[in-house]
Design a protein around this motif. Structure first.
Motif, short mmCIF file in Angstrom:
data_model
loop_
_atom_site.label_atom_id
_atom_site.label_comp_id
_atom_site.label_asym_id
_atom_site.label_seq_id
_atom_site.Cartn_x
_atom_site.Cartn_y
_atom_site.Cartn_z
N ALA A 81 0.83 -1.22 0.00
CA ALA A 81 0.00 0.00 0.00
C ALA A 81 0.86 1.26 0.00
O ALA A 81 1.93 1.30 0.62
CB ALA A 81 -0.91 -0.01 1.21
N ASP A 82 0.37 2.29 -0.68
CA ASP A 82 1.07 3.59 -0.68
C ASP A 82 0.69 4.38 0.55
O ASP A 82 1.41 5.26 0.99
CB ASP A 82 0.68 4.38 -1.94
N TYR A 83 -0.52 4.11 1.08
CA TYR A 83 -0.96 4.81 2.29
C TYR A 83 -1.86 3.86 3.07
O TYR A 83 -2.67 3.14 2.49
CB TYR A 83 -1.72 6.10 1.93
N ILE A 84 -1.70 3.88 4.41
CA ILE A 84 -2.53 3.04 5.29
C ILE A 84 -3.17 3.97 6.31
O ILE A 84 -2.47 4.80 6.92
CB ILE A 84 -1.65 1.98 6.03
N GLY A 85 -4.47 3.86 6.50
CA GLY A 85 -5.10 4.72 7.51
C GLY A 85 -6.55 4.36 7.76
O GLY A 85 -7.14 3.51 7.07
N SER A 86 -7.13 5.03 8.75
CA SER A 86 -8.55 4.86 9.07
C SER A 86 -9.38 5.41 7.90
O SER A 86 -8.82 6.03 6.99
CB SER A 86 -8.89 5.64 10.34
N THR A 87 -10.67 5.24 7.96
CA THR A 87 -11.50 5.74 6.85
C THR A 87 -11.32 7.25 6.67
O THR A 87 -11.17 7.73 5.55
CB THR A 87 -12.98 5.39 7.07
N THR A 88 -11.28 7.98 7.80
CA THR A 88 -11.06 9.43 7.70
C THR A 88 -9.67 9.70 7.13
O THR A 88 -9.50 10.60 6.28
CB THR A 88 -11.22 10.10 9.08
N GLY A 89 -8.69 8.94 7.57
CA GLY A 89 -7.32 9.10 7.07
C GLY A 89 -7.27 8.87 5.56
O GLY A 89 -6.63 9.64 4.82
N LEU A 90 -7.94 7.83 5.10
CA LEU A 90 -7.94 7.51 3.66
C LEU A 90 -8.59 8.64 2.87
O LEU A 90 -8.08 9.07 1.83
CB LEU A 90 -8.69 6.19 3.41
N LEU A 91 -9.73 9.12 3.38
CA LEU A 91 -10.44 10.21 2.69
C LEU A 91 -9.56 11.46 2.60
O LEU A 91 -9.42 12.06 1.53
CB LEU A 91 -11.76 10.50 3.44
N LYS A 92 -8.96 11.83 3.75
CA LYS A 92 -8.11 13.04 3.75
C LYS A 92 -6.93 12.88 2.81
O LYS A 92 -6.53 13.83 2.14
CB LYS A 92 -7.61 13.32 5.18
N TYR A 93 -6.36 11.68 2.78
CA TYR A 93 -5.20 11.43 1.91
C TYR A 93 -5.58 11.71 0.45
O TYR A 93 -4.83 12.37 -0.28
CB TYR A 93 -4.71 9.99 2.08
#
Ligand code: 13P
Ligand code: SF4
Length: 336
Positions: free
Chosen positions: A232-244
């Motif tokens: 993965a290029d980025y791993i995060g919570s749903t909010t983290g994914l959206l902000k990314y």
């Protein structure tokens, strides 16, 4: 509708999970839900995995931490929780005097179900020198056996708030636990639970998709298995994914989490392309069957008739509240 029909349907709520009565098809449910919010001083909290119509009528849409924080500070008399049972239960734990309703009481969670409190209690007793850190996706019974609760957006900082040599049990998600072990260098003892949605993604299918979309970035929720997280290029919570997706410069993303989040991603960045990560057998298993039990119709009915309602034994509530409050305190201090 006759009061007898409504009374009979209310009796069936426990068995069916929701109030099963016909709705006048000419009703504008969006307008009705707005009316009920005002009339009942109700707040509608929704998770990103809810269907698009529910997200569109919500007062707040968020990840598990954001939803718990909203539940803690709301001044509403009634909390309408469009999410799964453990989320609505968390809202009730924080708000004993408020009415908390959920569109479908049977909207559970495979991850939460993978950790039954009696079994976990025995496991904990076998490791008396460990503290218990539990992911919020668990029942009130598990929360009551925990020292602190975490979500995918604060798990790292909360685990790091313990001394390096502190022995820790992490429950119930082995994938999130393994990921946190990796990023913190800890060696937490993991309960063997997992989410049925996030375990279904296929490394082979994602790799093929990446070949067809060479510019697409893979973004993944930490409930996914390690082979997916590794690429993965980025791993995060749903909010983290959206902000990314809002701040990153790419135009295309392969999204390895439940498909509901795509609605907000597409709304926030209409010029970008979002591709749901494929499951291993071409099924629609990246839709959470629990989250998707909630519908606009059930939402309207639960607000109108204030059922199904979350209730809880007071002793259990008080025991479950402590580790949630600890999580909220640490998160606030960290500016989350
Ligand atoms: P977050 O929204 O906190 O990232 O959690 C995802 C999830 O699986 C909720 O059930
Ligand atoms: Fe539970 Fe997974 Fe559904 Fe989230 S997506 S509610 S963790 S089953």
């Amino acid at each position: 509708m006759s009061t007898e029909t409504i009374a009979a349907a209310k009796k069936e709520v426990e068995r069916k999970g929701f109030l099963d009565i016909p709705i006048n098809p000419s009703l504008d449910l969006f307008a009705e839900i707005e009316r009920l919010k005002k009339e009942k001083n109700a707040v509608l909290l929704a998770h990103y995995y809810q269907e698009a119509d529910i997200q569109d009528v919500a007062d707040y849409i968020g990840d598990s931490l954001g939803l718990a924080q909203q539940a803690e500070k709301t001044k509403a008399d009634m909390i309408v929780f469009a999410g799964v049972h453990f989320m609505a239960e968390t809202a009730k734990i924080l708000n004993p005097t408020k009415k908390v309703v959920i569109p479908d009481f049977k909207a559970g969670c495979s991850l939460s179900d993978s950790c039954p409190p009696p079994l976990f209690k025995r496991f904990k007793e076998q490791h008396p020198d460990h503290v218990v850190v539990s992911y919020i996706n668990c029942s009130a019974g598990i929360k009551a056996l925990s020292d602190v609760i975490v979500t995918s957006s604060n798990a790292k900082i909360i685990v790091e708030s313990f001394p390096k040599d502190q022995k820790i049990i992490f429950a119930p998600d082995k994938n999130l636990g393994a990921y946190i072990n990796k990023v913190t260098g800890r060696n937490m003892l993991l309960w063997n639970g997992a989410c049925m949605v996030h375990e279904i993604f296929s490394l082979e299918q994602i790799t093929k998709l990446k070949v067809r979309h060479p510019k697409a970035k893979l973004i993944a929720h930490p409930e996914c298995e390690d082979p997916i997280l590794r690429i993965a290029d980025y791993i995060g919570s749903t909010t983290g994914l959206l902000k990314y997706t809002q701040t990153d410069s790419s135009e295309e993303y392969i999204v390895a989490t439940e498909t509901g989040i795509l609605h907000q991603m597409e709304k926030a960045s209409p010029h970008k392309k979002f591709i749901p990560a494929p499951p291993d057998n071409g099924c629609a298993c990246n839709d959470c069957p629990h989250m998707k039990l909630n519908t606009l119709e059930k939402l309207y009915l639960c607000m109108e008739y204030e059922t199904p309602e979350i209730t809880m034994d007071e002793e259990l509530r008080l025991a479950a509240k402590k580790p949630i409050e600890r999580m909220l305190e640490i998160s606030a201090k960290a500016g989350l």
